[in-house]
Design a protein around this motif. Structure first.
Motif, short mmCIF file in Angstrom:
data_model
loop_
_atom_site.label_atom_id
_atom_site.label_comp_id
_atom_site.label_asym_id
_atom_site.label_seq_id
_atom_site.Cartn_x
_atom_site.Cartn_y
_atom_site.Cartn_z
N ARG A 112 13.73 -26.95 -25.47
CA ARG A 112 13.84 -25.68 -24.76
C ARG A 112 13.84 -24.55 -25.77
O ARG A 112 13.97 -24.78 -26.98
CB ARG A 112 15.10 -25.62 -23.90
N SER A 121 15.19 -16.71 -22.13
CA SER A 121 13.92 -16.68 -21.39
C SER A 121 13.52 -15.26 -20.99
O SER A 121 12.33 -14.94 -20.97
CB SER A 121 14.05 -17.51 -20.13
N SER A 168 9.13 -14.31 -23.33
CA SER A 168 8.12 -14.20 -22.28
C SER A 168 7.28 -12.97 -22.61
O SER A 168 7.71 -12.09 -23.36
CB SER A 168 8.78 -14.05 -20.91
N TRP A 203 7.70 -13.29 -12.38
CA TRP A 203 8.11 -14.62 -12.85
C TRP A 203 9.63 -14.73 -12.82
O TRP A 203 10.34 -13.81 -13.24
CB TRP A 203 7.59 -14.88 -14.26
N TRP A 213 12.78 -17.06 -14.12
CA TRP A 213 13.28 -18.17 -14.94
C TRP A 213 14.50 -18.78 -14.26
O TRP A 213 15.30 -18.06 -13.65
CB TRP A 213 13.66 -17.67 -16.34
N ALA A 270 15.12 -21.48 -21.08
CA ALA A 270 14.27 -22.35 -20.26
C ALA A 270 13.90 -23.63 -21.01
O ALA A 270 13.74 -23.64 -22.23
CB ALA A 270 12.99 -21.61 -19.87
N GLU A 326 9.35 -25.85 -17.88
CA GLU A 326 9.27 -24.55 -17.23
C GLU A 326 8.43 -23.56 -18.07
O GLU A 326 7.64 -22.78 -17.53
CB GLU A 326 10.69 -23.99 -17.01
N ILE A 327 8.59 -23.63 -19.38
CA ILE A 327 7.81 -22.72 -20.24
C ILE A 327 6.33 -23.09 -20.15
O ILE A 327 5.46 -22.22 -20.11
CB ILE A 327 8.31 -22.76 -21.71
N TYR A 369 4.96 -21.76 -17.05
CA TYR A 369 4.74 -20.31 -17.22
C TYR A 369 3.40 -20.06 -17.93
O TYR A 369 2.61 -19.22 -17.49
CB TYR A 369 5.91 -19.73 -18.01
N GLU A 383 19.45 -11.12 -14.83
CA GLU A 383 18.00 -11.03 -14.60
C GLU A 383 17.66 -9.63 -14.05
O GLU A 383 16.72 -8.97 -14.50
CB GLU A 383 17.55 -12.10 -13.61
#
Ligand code: FAD
Ligand code: NAP
Length: 557
Positions: free
Chosen positions: A63, A68, A72, A83, A85, A90, A94-95, A98, A234
């Motif tokens: 990870r 995250s 990005s 997007w 996360w 992450a 998941e990355i 992306y 976030e």
């Protein structure tokens, strides 16, 4: 993410404006910018999909260690808003999703040729083009060649006698099988205790019957305190992403540590406060988790006494976590100042050594003699394994570049030019190799930073440079030897003003037997570095020779 096979790449023309090598985050964004300029381009990628690092490194526990929300892309407001996360840091799947999402959303795949390795790139002075060849027998000519081949993409298996004889399964963390590996019921040996191993070991330990870790150099690791992404956090980022990103770009590492006010980079010496305050500061960062630990004071990487205070704090935590004090002592890093090897970030690494099924072997005391058909032999013991995991790292920064046959003016090879260590101007170009760019090349902050920030900065600089050349009616750019000399000296001076060269790290090339030891990345900070690059451009590409097929114009050195 859609199936890469459902987006077949276009037929390859024999001539193009630009060839890009590598379809990790750097190559993908580069392609997007080139398209924006109306340039024809193709990307060659050795892997069978986009994503680079996150395509190859699928080991358990992989990870990011930059949050995250910051690890990005920032170039697209829509992308960064839409997007979501799932975790603070992450995980690899998941990355990778992306990366695939970005490729689909920007319709990048039609110009990316997957499963195609570039083997050779040669400059032809007469036509002022690069002739690029691949392992599929293709050849294409392009005015510009951009190496987005990654700093950590040439995985390195150690030269240990008997490696081929092992009857069990052998893995390298940087080339992990796509189907995954289930170690349940197995006896597993892990060689290495760098970032990859430190992430993988706790996960493998939960599956394996018996796990033996072979450690040459203990590393400093900070707990990640990873968890589901806090939705308020976030929202804080998304409420003003442009302003937060702009602040991050000005930081030394390109990371905003104080996003929630808890771990700002403090501009004060560790020695300017008393012990109680130091401990409070370190404890708070240890509790919050992540690499912000190293931003506690401004002299941790420049002053040995300051550094010792942070190192002592971490060593005390290791002694607390690991119950068997003999094992704890073996895990204590003593051979380098904290942070001068890439600091690791973990989930339960040290606590894993409290498990009854985990053993630690100090191979500095008792070196590996050979891999055997049944397992591994040190000077004093034999081990039997079902699987061996090599978390032994990469031929960093120069490995992927030098694997290709790159030849510039007069047929001079990059390998010959860099025999005594990589030499670049700004980490972007190297003299004698006109129109050849590197994204996050040696001599740039790259691996010392949030790579997404450094990648975007390089890609933007290169794209702007190509646009500027076109606007001037020119088609060739190359650094002067004098400018390169000056930059190499500056990179060195800055490095030697820090504690970094004290460590036998991959930053120094020390992990590869026979590799020249020079400090490869630029440690002046991404904010300062961006300013330098912008000034170079603003002064008409100072230190570069710009020309067109007809005339040559040299900017001031
Ligand atoms: P890469 O992702 O390495 O992509 C380069 C691509 O070029 C590869 O897909 C490779 O196959 C291809 N390539 C190379 N040579 C050739 C050739 N001759 N022909 C065709 N294709 C070629 N950085 C951070 O900032 N934060 C993190 O948390 C972080 N975590 C990491 C975790 C791991 C396990 C590793 C290994 C690295 C991590 N990094 C991290 C660094 C990471 O490499 C960068 O963040 C970033 O992904 C690099 O993107 P890139 O496109 O420059 O290179
Ligand atoms: P690494 O840091 O180079 O670690 C390799 C490990 O293998 C070291 O412990 C090394 O020991 C050991 N080793 C190498 N050759 C050996 C040999 N011949 N015999 C015994 N041991 C040997 O590699 P990595 O762990 O893959 O990490 C590389 C970089 O990728 C990191 O520094 C980081 O930048 C990035 N990364 C980041 C994350 C993340 O948290 N996001 C995760 C993984 C990787 P010595 O130290 O003695 O050489």
């Amino acid at each position: 993410m859609s199936d890469p096979q459902s987006h077949p790449a276009r037929a390859l023309p024999s001539e193009l404006d630009v060839v890009v090598v590598g379809a990790g985050f750097a190559g993908m964004y580069m392609l997007h910018r080139l398209r924006g300029l109306g340039l024809s381009a193709v990307v060659f990628e050795a892997g069978a999909d986009v994503g680079g690092t996150w395509y190859w490194n699928r080991y358990p526990g992989a990870r990011c260690d930059v949050e995250s929300m910051q690890y990005s892309y920032s170039f697209s407001p829509e992308l960064q808003q839409e997007w979501r996360w799932s975790e603070r840091f992450a995980a690899q799947p998941e990355i990778l999703r992306y990366a695939g999402h970005v490729a689909d959303r920007l319709d990048l795949r039609r110009d990316i040729r997957l499963a195609t390795r570039v083997t050779e790139a040669r400059f032809d002075a007469a036509s002022r083009t690069w002739l690029v060849r691949t392992d599929r027998g293709e050849a294409v000519r392009a005015r510009f060649c951009i190496m987005a081949t990654g700093c950590l993409s040439a995985a390195r298996m150690p030269d240990i006698a008997g490696l081929e004889s092992f009857r069990g399964a052998t893995y390298h963390t940087g080339h992990w099988p796509h189907a995954g590996v289930d170690f349940t019921g197995q006896r597993v040996g892990v060689v290495g205790t760098g970032s990859s191993a430190i992430q993988a070991i706790p996960v493998i330990a939960r599956q394996a019957t018996q796990l033996t870790v072979f450690q040459r150099t203990p590393n400093f690791s900070i707990p990640s305190r990873n968890g589901p992404l806090d939705r308020d956090y976030e929202q804080w980022w998304k409420s003003d992403y442009p302003a937060h990103r702009a602040r991050a770009r000005g930081m030394r590492t390109g990371i905003l540590y104080d996003a929630n006010g808890a771990a700002e980079a403090r501009d004060i010496s560790a020695l300017a406060v008393d012990e109680a305050e130091r401990e409070r500061e370190y404890a708070q960062r240890w509790a919050r988790g992540g690499t912000a630990f190293m931003a506690a004071f401004n002299d941790l990487i420049t002053d040995q006494r300051a550094n010792d205070t942070a190192a002592d704090f971490v060593r005390a935590r290791i002694r607390e976590i690991v119950r068997d004090q003999a094992v704890a002592e073996r895990l204590l890093p003593h051979d380098h100042p904290i942070g001068t090897k890439r600091i690791c970030v973990d989930t339960d690494y040290y606590a894993t050594f409290n498990r009854p099924n985990v053993a630690l072997v100090d191979i500095r005391q008792d070196p590996i003699q050979a891999i055997t058909p049944a397992g591994l032999r040190t000077g004093t013991a034999e081990f039997a394994f079902d699987s061996l995991v090599f978390a032994t790292g990469f031929d960093a920064m120069t490995g992927a570049l030098l694997k290709m046959g790159i030849a510039g003016r007069g047929g001079q090879t990059l390998r010959a030019k860099w025999e005594a260590g990589p030499r670049t101007y700004l980490g972007l170009m190297t003299a004698g190799f006109p129109n050849l760019f590197m994204v996050t090349g040696p001599g740039s902050p790259s691996v010392l930073s949030n790579m997404m920030v450094s990648i975007e900065q390089h890609v933007d600089w290169i794209a702007d440079c190509l646009a500027a050349l076109r606007a001037r009616g020119q088609d060739c750019i190359e650094p002067t030897a004098a400018a390169e000399e000056g930059w190499v000296a500056h990179v060195n001076t800055v490095a030697h003003g820090t504690l970094y060269p004290a460590a036998a790290s991959w930053y120094m090339g020390a992990n590869i037997p026979g590799k020249v030891r020079v400090f490869m990345p630029y440690i002046g900070g991404v904010g300062a570095y961006r300013q330098i690059c912008d000034e170079v451009a603003a002064k008409g590409y100072e230190g570069m020779r710009l020309s067109s097929a007809g005339a040559t114009a040299e900017a001031a050195d």
